[in-house]
Design an enzyme around this catalytic site. Sequence first.
Site, PDB file in Angstrom:
ATOM      1  N   LYS A  75      37.694 -19.113  23.909  1.00 57.84           N
ATOM      2  CA  LYS A  75      39.088 -18.904  24.079  1.00 57.84           C
ATOM      3  C   LYS A  75      40.014 -19.494  23.049  1.00 57.84           C
ATOM      4  O   LYS A  75      40.205 -18.419  22.307  1.00 57.84           O
ATOM      5  CB  LYS A  75      39.553 -19.501  25.661  1.00 57.84           C
ATOM      6  N   ASP A  90      31.000 -26.297  30.265  1.00 56.94           N
ATOM      7  CA  ASP A  90      31.596 -24.999  29.984  1.00 56.94           C
ATOM      8  C   ASP A  90      33.067 -25.460  29.867  1.00 56.94           C
ATOM      9  O   ASP A  90      33.881 -25.576  30.837  1.00 56.94           O
ATOM     10  CB  ASP A  90      31.316 -23.848  30.905  1.00 56.94           C
ATOM     11  N   PHE A 121      32.443 -19.966  36.779  1.00 51.37           N
ATOM     12  CA  PHE A 121      32.489 -18.729  36.083  1.00 51.37           C
ATOM     13  C   PHE A 121      32.137 -19.113  34.757  1.00 51.37           C
ATOM     14  O   PHE A 121      32.844 -19.888  34.088  1.00 51.37           O
ATOM     15  CB  PHE A 121      33.984 -18.099  36.177  1.00 51.37           C
TER      16      PHE A 121
HETATM   17  C1  LIG Z   1      36.942 -17.063  29.951  1.00 48.44           C
HETATM   18  C2  LIG Z   1      35.555 -18.043  30.460  1.00 48.44           C
HETATM   19  C3  LIG Z   1      34.123 -17.639  29.900  1.00 48.44           C
HETATM   20  C4  LIG Z   1      33.859 -16.269  29.335  1.00 48.44           C
HETATM   21  O1  LIG Z   1      34.661 -16.022  28.062  1.00 48.44           O
HETATM   22  P1  LIG Z   1      34.459 -14.787  27.421  1.00 48.44           P
HETATM   23  O2  LIG Z   1      34.967 -15.123  25.946  1.00 48.44           O
HETATM   24  O3  LIG Z   1      35.702 -14.042  28.224  1.00 48.44           O
HETATM   25  O4  LIG Z   1      33.249 -14.190  27.405  1.00 48.44           O
HETATM   26  C5  LIG Z   1      33.269 -18.561  30.380  1.00 48.44           C
HETATM   27  N1  LIG Z   1      33.530 -19.735  30.987  1.00 48.44           N
HETATM   28  C6  LIG Z   1      34.804 -19.983  31.358  1.00 48.44           C
HETATM   29  C7  LIG Z   1      35.009 -21.185  31.793  1.00 48.44           C
HETATM   30  C8  LIG Z   1      35.936 -19.200  31.003  1.00 48.44           C
HETATM   31  O5  LIG Z   1      37.220 -19.282  31.367  1.00 48.44           O
END
Ligand SMILES: *Cc1c(COP(=O)(O)O)cnc(C)c1O
Length: 399
Positions: free
Chosen positions: A259, A230, A146
């Site tokens: 986040k 990420d 994700f």
């Molecule tokens: C939440 C999340 C995203 C997306 O972040 P947003 O601020 O909602 O765009 C991307 N990568 C990971 C691993 C996430 O948990």
Amino acid sequence: MAGSESARLQMTPVPLPEQLREAEREAIMPTYARAEVAFARGVGSRLFDYAGNEYLDFLAGIAVANTGHCHPRVVGAAREQLGRLMHVSNLFYTEPQVELACALARSSLGGKVFLCNSGAEANEAAIKLARKARAHGEIVVLEGAFHGRTLGALSATPQESKQAPFAPLLPGIAVVAPSADAITAAVSDRTAAVLLEPIQGESGVHVIDDEVLVAARAACDRHGAALIFDEVQCGMGRTGTLWAYQQTPVTPDAITTAKALGGGLPIGALIAGERLADVFAPGEHATTFGGGPVICAAALAALSVIDDQELLEGVRALGELLRAGLAALPGVEAVRGRGLMLGAELAVDAREIVRRALLEQRLVINATGPTTLRLTPPLIIDEADVRSALERIGALLGA
Ligand SMILES: *Cc1c(COP(=O)(O)O)cnc(C)c1O
């Protein structure tokens, strides 16, 4: 009579105020499934609904409130900056932005930082950076990944239900199983980057094995591709080190974060090590609000709270306590994760447990799949909070 009536009301979960539900239906696009409680206030690891009922928060706004709700240092820094200077655009130098970028680079890969407003945006920047470094190069991502909802990040999020309605997506994305062999086979001289979450969050909290990370590092080195982690969810102290890669045997070429970075306010960042630090030229990437003074002041305060050895040791110790406690509960088949980023695999419907935890136990948790509970509490919790959360979940699982 009046006394027992108010005692009964105290025990009755207060539903979402009906006016809010109705007004929202009129005005907000129906992209979110809402819970049945609305919160009016938060402090530390506690949230309060409009009736004043107290909830224990083991979700932290999905791994955002790592410093706890309304941390006084974050609030103080933001408030102070709000009254001084809010926005001048990236046409000008601003002190909080430079300070935050230095702190982020120093805390991780050295190199340089691009500041933006969300996790998806940080990943968009990472994809652009990798493509610029290797023209027309492919981005390799893992099954179950994700990376966000904007079109580039969505293209790197190989989930049929999320992608299908929005085709055609970005070309040049290769999806592989999270195995050393699959990654080794997929990476070639045409690969721009391997982009992965060292601990997959949305897929149900899956830690990627060290041997897979080592193979990805080796394949990227062999072919001159970038290894990008990420850390939007697993970074900012979540796993017990400031960055998740610091508990793996590899160092990536770049990381993305968001986040929890702003202590509850929106910000994202791409941090690139030496090799990729000067890939972008002026004008090749930008965003109006990226690195604004208020959010950078808040993020600096959040970083100063989290980048603390005592707090990070606490995350590791409390994580072990929570993990062991969950594993001992009836109906818990497995516990995955690291530090205070844990997923519990249940024999029963996790969504129903989440709902009952909120309404009956006043515990805020979430489900990342039909049978997976996700626990990502604020990192400032204490042992009593962990024991209380375990009791509340245990009560629902028949412990
Ligand atoms: C939440 C999340 C995203 C997306 O972040 P947003 O601020 O909602 O765009 C991307 N990568 C990971 C691993 C996430 O948990």
